[in-house]
Design a protein around this motif. Structure first.
Motif, mmCIF file in Angstrom:
data_model
loop_
_atom_site.group_PDB
_atom_site.id
_atom_site.type_symbol
_atom_site.label_atom_id
_atom_site.label_comp_id
_atom_site.label_asym_id
_atom_site.label_seq_id
_atom_site.Cartn_x
_atom_site.Cartn_y
_atom_site.Cartn_z
ATOM 1 N N ARG A 68 31.226 79.568 114.073
ATOM 2 C CA ARG A 68 31.724 78.354 114.719
ATOM 3 C C ARG A 68 32.946 77.809 113.992
ATOM 4 N N GLY A 69 33.456 78.562 113.033
ATOM 5 C CA GLY A 69 34.706 78.180 112.384
ATOM 6 C C GLY A 69 34.552 77.386 111.099
ATOM 7 N N ALA A 70 33.329 77.261 110.585
ATOM 8 C CA ALA A 70 33.128 76.498 109.355
ATOM 9 C C ALA A 70 33.342 77.385 108.134
ATOM 10 N N GLU A 71 33.875 76.787 107.098
ATOM 11 C CA GLU A 71 33.912 77.449 105.795
ATOM 12 C C GLU A 71 32.624 77.054 105.088
ATOM 13 N N VAL A 72 31.813 78.034 104.739
ATOM 14 C CA VAL A 72 30.490 77.761 104.186
ATOM 15 C C VAL A 72 30.522 77.813 102.663
ATOM 16 N N ILE A 73 30.021 76.745 102.054
ATOM 17 C CA ILE A 73 29.811 76.653 100.616
ATOM 18 C C ILE A 73 28.296 76.716 100.419
ATOM 19 N N TYR A 74 27.851 77.487 99.444
ATOM 20 C CA TYR A 74 26.416 77.731 99.288
ATOM 21 C C TYR A 74 25.838 76.973 98.102
ATOM 22 N N ILE A 75 24.568 76.570 98.263
ATOM 23 C CA ILE A 75 23.810 75.983 97.175
ATOM 24 C C ILE A 75 22.438 76.651 97.166
ATOM 25 N N HIS A 76 22.038 77.098 95.987
ATOM 26 C CA HIS A 76 20.752 77.796 95.846
ATOM 27 C C HIS A 76 19.956 77.130 94.723
ATOM 28 N N PHE A 77 18.762 76.655 95.059
ATOM 29 C CA PHE A 77 17.857 76.062 94.080
ATOM 30 C C PHE A 77 16.942 77.163 93.550
ATOM 31 N N HIS A 78 16.880 77.314 92.232
ATOM 32 C CA HIS A 78 16.078 78.394 91.640
ATOM 33 C C HIS A 78 15.176 77.839 90.546
ATOM 34 N N SER A 79 14.200 78.642 90.165
ATOM 35 C CA SER A 79 13.244 78.230 89.123
ATOM 36 C C SER A 79 13.347 79.089 87.871
ATOM 37 N N PHE A 80 14.448 79.767 87.696
ATOM 38 C CA PHE A 80 14.655 80.542 86.480
ATOM 39 C C PHE A 80 14.754 79.579 85.306
ATOM 40 N N PRO A 81 14.133 79.773 84.197
ATOM 41 C CA PRO A 81 13.509 80.981 83.688
ATOM 42 C C PRO A 81 12.007 81.094 83.979
ATOM 43 N N ARG A 82 11.446 80.138 84.683
ATOM 44 C CA ARG A 82 10.017 80.214 85.018
ATOM 45 C C ARG A 82 9.723 81.422 85.903
ATOM 46 N N THR A 83 10.655 81.747 86.780
ATOM 47 C CA THR A 83 10.543 82.939 87.619
ATOM 48 C C THR A 83 11.664 83.896 87.228
ATOM 49 N N SER A 84 11.646 85.073 87.794
ATOM 50 C CA SER A 84 12.689 86.055 87.473
ATOM 51 C C SER A 84 14.018 85.643 88.100
ATOM 52 N N ARG A 85 15.060 86.370 87.736
ATOM 53 C CA ARG A 85 16.391 86.123 88.313
ATOM 54 C C ARG A 85 16.541 86.752 89.692
ATOM 55 N N ALA A 86 15.481 87.321 90.222
ATOM 56 C CA ALA A 86 15.571 88.069 91.478
ATOM 57 C C ALA A 86 16.148 87.237 92.608
ATOM 58 N N SER A 87 15.720 85.984 92.752
ATOM 59 C CA SER A 87 16.244 85.181 93.869
ATOM 60 C C SER A 87 17.737 84.911 93.700
ATOM 61 N N ILE A 88 18.170 84.695 92.464
ATOM 62 C CA ILE A 88 19.600 84.471 92.203
ATOM 63 C C ILE A 88 20.389 85.729 92.538
ATOM 64 N N ASP A 89 19.906 86.873 92.066
ATOM 65 C CA ASP A 89 20.599 88.133 92.332
ATOM 66 C C ASP A 89 20.616 88.460 93.826
#
Length: 125
Positions: free
Chosen positions: A74-95
């Protein structure tokens, strides 16, 4: 329109309605005429960035990347935000999110990702 183009060029062309040598496309947009000779197939939609910026909360799942892609269409420039629980969880979601954004960047040519450490906030809940 053909007559106008014929008069404005030095070419001695004849109109061939069957098997033409050149196809000329014309679109009228907000009072302006856009004239072009080739159509380039794409995904459809609008060029990324023509409708401003949006922030997309992205996970390593399926729904949020699809929503981000739809925003780009639709023509938007998307900026992303990701909430993670590292180091309690692995880096898998970030990767995974970084890999997903690499794929999405094929459609908007670069983006910004904000990684928000959420574990300390989660502990307070």
């Amino acid at each position: 329109m053909g007559e106008y183009i014929f008069e404005k060029t030095d070419l001695s062309l004849k109109v061939k309605l069957v098997n033409p040598d050149i196809n000329c496309f014309i679109e009228i947009v907000e009072g302006n005429a856009l004239i072009y000779l080739d159509k380039i197939s794409a995904l459809g939609g609008l060029p990324a960035g023509v409708n401003g910026k949006v922030v997309s909360m992205i996970s390593s799942g399926f729904d949020s990347p699809v929503a981000s892609w739809q925003l780009m269409k639709r023509g938007a420039e998307v900026i992303y935000i990701h909430f993670h629980s590292f180091p309690r969880t692995s880096r898998a979601s970030i990767d995974n999110v970084k890999n997903i954004i690499k794929i999405l960047n094929k459609y908007q040519f670069g983006s910004t990702l904000y990684l928000v450490p959420f574990f300390e906030i989660q502990k307070k809940f």
